[in-house]
Write an enzyme that holds these catalytic residues in place. Structure first.
Site, PDB file in Angstrom:
ATOM      1  N   ARG A  14      26.716   4.798 -12.449  1.00 30.57           N
ATOM      2  CA  ARG A  14      25.909   3.689 -11.921  1.00 30.57           C
ATOM      3  C   ARG A  14      25.569   2.704 -13.031  1.00 30.57           C
ATOM      4  NH1 ARG A  14      21.350   6.777  -8.676  1.00 30.57           N
ATOM      5  NH2 ARG A  14      20.153   5.911 -10.369  1.00 30.57           N
ATOM      6  N   ARG A  48      15.686   1.211 -19.889  1.00 30.38           N
ATOM      7  CA  ARG A  48      14.824   1.859 -18.886  1.00 30.38           C
ATOM      8  C   ARG A  48      13.792   2.768 -19.540  1.00 30.38           C
ATOM      9  NH1 ARG A  48      18.523   4.664 -14.568  1.00 30.38           N
ATOM     10  NH2 ARG A  48      16.610   4.875 -13.387  1.00 30.38           N
TER      11      ARG A  48
HETATM   12  P1  AMP Z   1      15.254   5.427  -9.642  1.00 33.06           P
HETATM   13  O1  AMP Z   1      16.383   5.865  -8.777  1.00 33.06           O
HETATM   14  O2  AMP Z   1      13.907   5.941  -9.178  1.00 33.06           O
HETATM   15  O3  AMP Z   1      15.472   5.701 -11.103  1.00 33.06           O
HETATM   16  O4  AMP Z   1      15.152   3.835  -9.487  1.00 33.06           O
HETATM   17  C1  AMP Z   1      16.222   2.984  -9.843  1.00 33.06           C
HETATM   18  C2  AMP Z   1      15.697   1.582 -10.122  1.00 33.06           C
HETATM   19  O5  AMP Z   1      15.043   1.062  -8.947  1.00 33.06           O
HETATM   20  C3  AMP Z   1      14.652   1.464 -11.219  1.00 33.06           C
HETATM   21  O6  AMP Z   1      15.229   1.395 -12.514  1.00 33.06           O
HETATM   22  C4  AMP Z   1      13.957   0.171 -10.836  1.00 33.06           C
HETATM   23  O7  AMP Z   1      14.728  -0.964 -11.170  1.00 33.06           O
HETATM   24  C5  AMP Z   1      13.942   0.263  -9.320  1.00 33.06           C
HETATM   25  N1  AMP Z   1      12.695   0.931  -8.848  1.00 33.06           N
HETATM   26  C6  AMP Z   1      12.612   2.128  -8.185  1.00 33.06           C
HETATM   27  N2  AMP Z   1      11.339   2.421  -7.902  1.00 33.06           N
HETATM   28  C7  AMP Z   1      10.588   1.403  -8.393  1.00 33.06           C
HETATM   29  C8  AMP Z   1       9.199   1.131  -8.431  1.00 33.06           C
HETATM   30  N3  AMP Z   1       8.287   1.980  -7.919  1.00 33.06           N
HETATM   31  N4  AMP Z   1       8.799  -0.027  -9.025  1.00 33.06           N
HETATM   32  C9  AMP Z   1       9.684  -0.900  -9.559  1.00 33.06           C
HETATM   33  N5  AMP Z   1      10.994  -0.691  -9.574  1.00 33.06           N
HETATM   34  C10 AMP Z   1      11.473   0.449  -8.990  1.00 33.06           C
END
Ligand code: AMP
Length: 213
Positions: free
Chosen positions: A160, A171
């Site tokens: 990804r 990140r």
């Molecule tokens: P994750 O799969 O939870 O790692 O989320 C992937 C990406 O989605 C993150 O790096 C953010 O860009 C976005 N994202 C997911 N959840 C949030 C959140 N609660 N607030 C802001 N961005 C989010």
């Protein structure tokens, strides 16, 4: 039981959240999954979110908060839920708390899956995702039967965009700056529980189950 999973990206909180949702029979709510589904379906929300996600940045609070606040008030959440990837900022936590307080509810546990940064970078470089069905794998910890091919649907696996090394570093920085303050926030509420996320998947799971009872 209303649970929040905290931890750096790649700490394994998503895997644990799914296992816990199965065990306790409550919904697993992943904001990352919600955004990815919106991207796949070409929605306006998905298009907006993608520009931030691809850069390793957080999607703005206003695009996330209402979505989660609505979701946790749905019928299937009445006995609890597991939030995975939300909240990620103090304003998001405050928005959630305010919405829950309005309906006389509150978070029971915030489980922090603790993994040092150097382990995270190693782990993320092995992650693979299916372009078609979204299933995720790890070349060492949860490999597919056939390399590069999804076990579930037979389609091709990719790294990804947000799992690429340069994005992972970004990140992690975002995590330390914007999400880590939540550890203090939930400690003050008396809801924080710490788990050593460097153990095996099953050991981490058992440790969490011991805490939750
Ligand atoms: P994750 O799969 O939870 O790692 O989320 C992937 C990406 O989605 C993150 O790096 C953010 O860009 C976005 N994202 C997911 N959840 C949030 C959140 N609660 N607030 C802001 N961005 C989010």
């Amino acid at each position: 039981m209303k649970i929040i999973m905290l931890g750096a990206p790649g700490a394994g909180k998503g895997t644990q959240a799914k296992m816990l949702a199965d065990k306790y029979m409550i919904p697993h709510i992943s904001t990352g999954d919600i955004f990815r589904a919106n991207i796949k379906n070409g929605t306006e929300l998905g298009q907006k979110a993608k520009t931030y996600m691809d850069q390793g940045l957080l999607v703005p609070d206003e695009l996330v908060c209402d979505l989660v606040v609505d979701r946790v008030q749905q019928e299937d959440c009445k006995d609890g839920y597991i939030l995975d990837g939300f909240p990620r900022t103090i304003p998001q936590a405050e928005a959630l708390d305010a919405a829950l307080a309005n309906i006389g509810s509150k978070i029971d546990y915030a489980v922090n899956v603790e993994v040092p940064d150097e382990n995270i970078v190693n782990r993320m470089s092995g992650r693979r995702a299916c372009v078609a069905c979204g299933a995720t794998y790890h070349i060492v910890h949860s490999p597919t039967k056939e390399e590069g091919i999804c076990d579930r649907c037979g389609k091709e696996l990719i790294v990804r965009e947000d799992d690429k090394p340069e994005t992972v570093t970004k990140r992690l920085n975002v995590y330390h700056e914007q999400t880590q303050p939540l550890i203090d926030y939930y400690t003050k509420q008396g809801a924080l529980k710490e788990v050593d996320g460097t153990m095996s998947m099953d050991e981490v799971f058992n440790a969490i189950v011991n805490i939750l009872g």
